[in-house]
Design a protein around this motif. Structure first.
Motif, PDB file in Angstrom:
ATOM      1  N   UNK A 255       0.846  -1.208   0.000  1.00 19.16           N
ATOM      2  CA  UNK A 255       0.000   0.000   0.000  1.00 19.16           C
ATOM      3  C   UNK A 255       0.876   1.250   0.000  1.00 19.16           C
ATOM      4  N   UNK A 256       1.877   1.275   0.865  1.00 14.71           N
ATOM      5  CA  UNK A 256       2.747   2.453   0.948  1.00 14.71           C
ATOM      6  C   UNK A 256       3.506   2.648  -0.359  1.00 14.71           C
ATOM      7  N   UNK A 257       3.960   1.556  -0.976  1.00 19.73           N
ATOM      8  CA  UNK A 257       4.641   1.669  -2.268  1.00 19.73           C
ATOM      9  C   UNK A 257       3.713   2.252  -3.327  1.00 19.73           C
ATOM     10  N   UNK A 258       2.435   1.855  -3.277  1.00 20.28           N
ATOM     11  CA  UNK A 258       1.481   2.338  -4.275  1.00 20.28           C
ATOM     12  C   UNK A 258       1.094   3.797  -4.068  1.00 20.28           C
ATOM     13  N   UNK A 259       0.831   4.197  -2.828  1.00 18.90           N
ATOM     14  CA  UNK A 259       0.348   5.565  -2.587  1.00 18.90           C
ATOM     15  C   UNK A 259       1.486   6.565  -2.470  1.00 18.90           C
ATOM     16  N   UNK A 260       2.682   6.078  -2.178  1.00 16.44           N
ATOM     17  CA  UNK A 260       3.891   6.891  -2.049  1.00 16.44           C
ATOM     18  C   UNK A 260       3.875   7.794  -0.829  1.00 16.44           C
ATOM     19  N   UNK A 261       2.725   8.278  -0.415  1.00 10.88           N
ATOM     20  CA  UNK A 261       2.605   9.082   0.806  1.00 10.88           C
ATOM     21  C   UNK A 261       1.443   8.525   1.621  1.00 10.88           C
ATOM     22  N   UNK A 262       1.743   7.797   2.702  1.00 11.49           N
ATOM     23  CA  UNK A 262       0.653   7.209   3.495  1.00 11.49           C
ATOM     24  C   UNK A 262      -0.176   8.242   4.245  1.00 11.49           C
ATOM     25  N   UNK A 263       0.262   9.495   4.241  1.00 10.97           N
ATOM     26  CA  UNK A 263      -0.450  10.548   4.954  1.00 10.97           C
ATOM     27  C   UNK A 263      -1.366  11.379   4.067  1.00 10.97           C
ATOM     28  N   UNK A 264      -1.151  11.357   2.763  1.00 14.62           N
ATOM     29  CA  UNK A 264      -1.911  12.245   1.893  1.00 14.62           C
ATOM     30  C   UNK A 264      -2.165  11.572   0.542  1.00 14.62           C
ATOM     31  N   UNK A 265      -3.437  11.455   0.191  1.00 14.07           N
ATOM     32  CA  UNK A 265      -3.856  10.865  -1.081  1.00 14.07           C
ATOM     33  C   UNK A 265      -5.008  11.696  -1.624  1.00 14.07           C
ATOM     34  N   UNK A 266      -5.484  11.320  -2.783  1.00 13.39           N
ATOM     35  CA  UNK A 266      -6.719  11.919  -3.256  1.00 13.39           C
ATOM     36  C   UNK A 266      -7.761  10.829  -3.434  1.00 13.39           C
ATOM     37  N   UNK A 267      -9.009  11.224  -3.274  1.00 11.66           N
ATOM     38  CA  UNK A 267     -10.130  10.307  -3.411  1.00 11.66           C
ATOM     39  C   UNK A 267     -11.187  11.001  -4.245  1.00 11.66           C
ATOM     40  N   UNK A 268     -11.372  10.511  -5.476  1.00 18.06           N
ATOM     41  CA  UNK A 268     -12.315  11.144  -6.407  1.00 18.06           C
ATOM     42  C   UNK A 268     -12.064  12.632  -6.553  1.00 18.06           C
ATOM     43  N   UNK A 269     -10.793  13.004  -6.648  1.00 11.62           N
ATOM     44  CA  UNK A 269     -10.426  14.399  -6.862  1.00 11.62           C
ATOM     45  C   UNK A 269     -10.348  15.250  -5.606  1.00 11.62           C
ATOM     46  N   UNK A 270     -10.633  14.684  -4.447  1.00 10.25           N
ATOM     47  CA  UNK A 270     -10.566  15.422  -3.185  1.00 10.25           C
ATOM     48  C   UNK A 270      -9.312  15.000  -2.443  1.00 10.25           C
ATOM     49  N   UNK A 271      -8.537  15.972  -1.991  1.00 12.09           N
ATOM     50  CA  UNK A 271      -7.316  15.679  -1.244  1.00 12.09           C
ATOM     51  C   UNK A 271      -7.694  15.277   0.179  1.00 12.09           C
ATOM     52  N   UNK A 272      -7.131  14.148   0.611  1.00  8.19           N
ATOM     53  CA  UNK A 272      -7.411  13.616   1.945  1.00  8.19           C
ATOM     54  C   UNK A 272      -6.087  13.479   2.692  1.00  8.19           C
ATOM     55  N   UNK A 273      -6.019  14.084   3.882  1.00  8.34           N
ATOM     56  CA  UNK A 273      -4.823  13.963   4.715  1.00  8.34           C
ATOM     57  C   UNK A 273      -5.178  13.156   5.947  1.00  8.34           C
ATOM     58  N   UNK A 274      -4.298  12.200   6.281  1.00  8.77           N
ATOM     59  CA  UNK A 274      -4.547  11.319   7.420  1.00  8.77           C
ATOM     60  C   UNK A 274      -3.521  11.562   8.511  1.00  8.77           C
ATOM     61  N   UNK A 275      -3.973  11.383   9.724  1.00  9.15           N
ATOM     62  CA  UNK A 275      -3.094  11.406  10.887  1.00  9.15           C
ATOM     63  C   UNK A 275      -3.267  10.080  11.592  1.00  9.15           C
TER      64      UNK A 275
END
Length: 105
Positions: free
Chosen positions: A66-86
């Protein structure tokens, strides 16, 4: 505080790879956690809808993949919306937190 970036499964993955040419070190991880969603280029983020998880892999392998695929486990986009995780250090799962919240209202 350095330990705040070593949470849950991320701690395990990075500890396993230290000294063996790991793709991310603690400084890189801190930089990823500090991404500002107001200024990050949306096109630089992976859309979570494109991430494929292989259920036949072990838990650690799935997390690593998963981390290799998303490259940033803290920040991705979902249907064009930026999502930041803590990530919490409490050890409680999201399900535990939501259950506690709904029981309190």
């Amino acid at each position: 505080m350095e330990s705040e970036y070593w949470t849950g499964s991320l701690k395990y993955i990075f500890m396993e790879h230290i000294g063996s040419g790991a793709e991310m070190d603690i400084q890189t991880l801190k930089g990823l956690a500090d991404v500002d969603i107001r200024t990050v280029a949306k096109e630089s983020l992976v859309d979570i809808g494109n991430v494929k998880i292989d259920g036949s892999l072990s838990r650690e392998e799935r997390i690593s993949d998963y981390i290799k695929q998303v490259k940033n486990p803290y920040c991705v986009q979902c249907n064009g919306i930026i999502v930041k995780m803590n990530f919490s250090q409490s050890g409680e799962s999201l399900e535990d937190k939501l259950t506690s919240y709904f029981l309190s209202i």
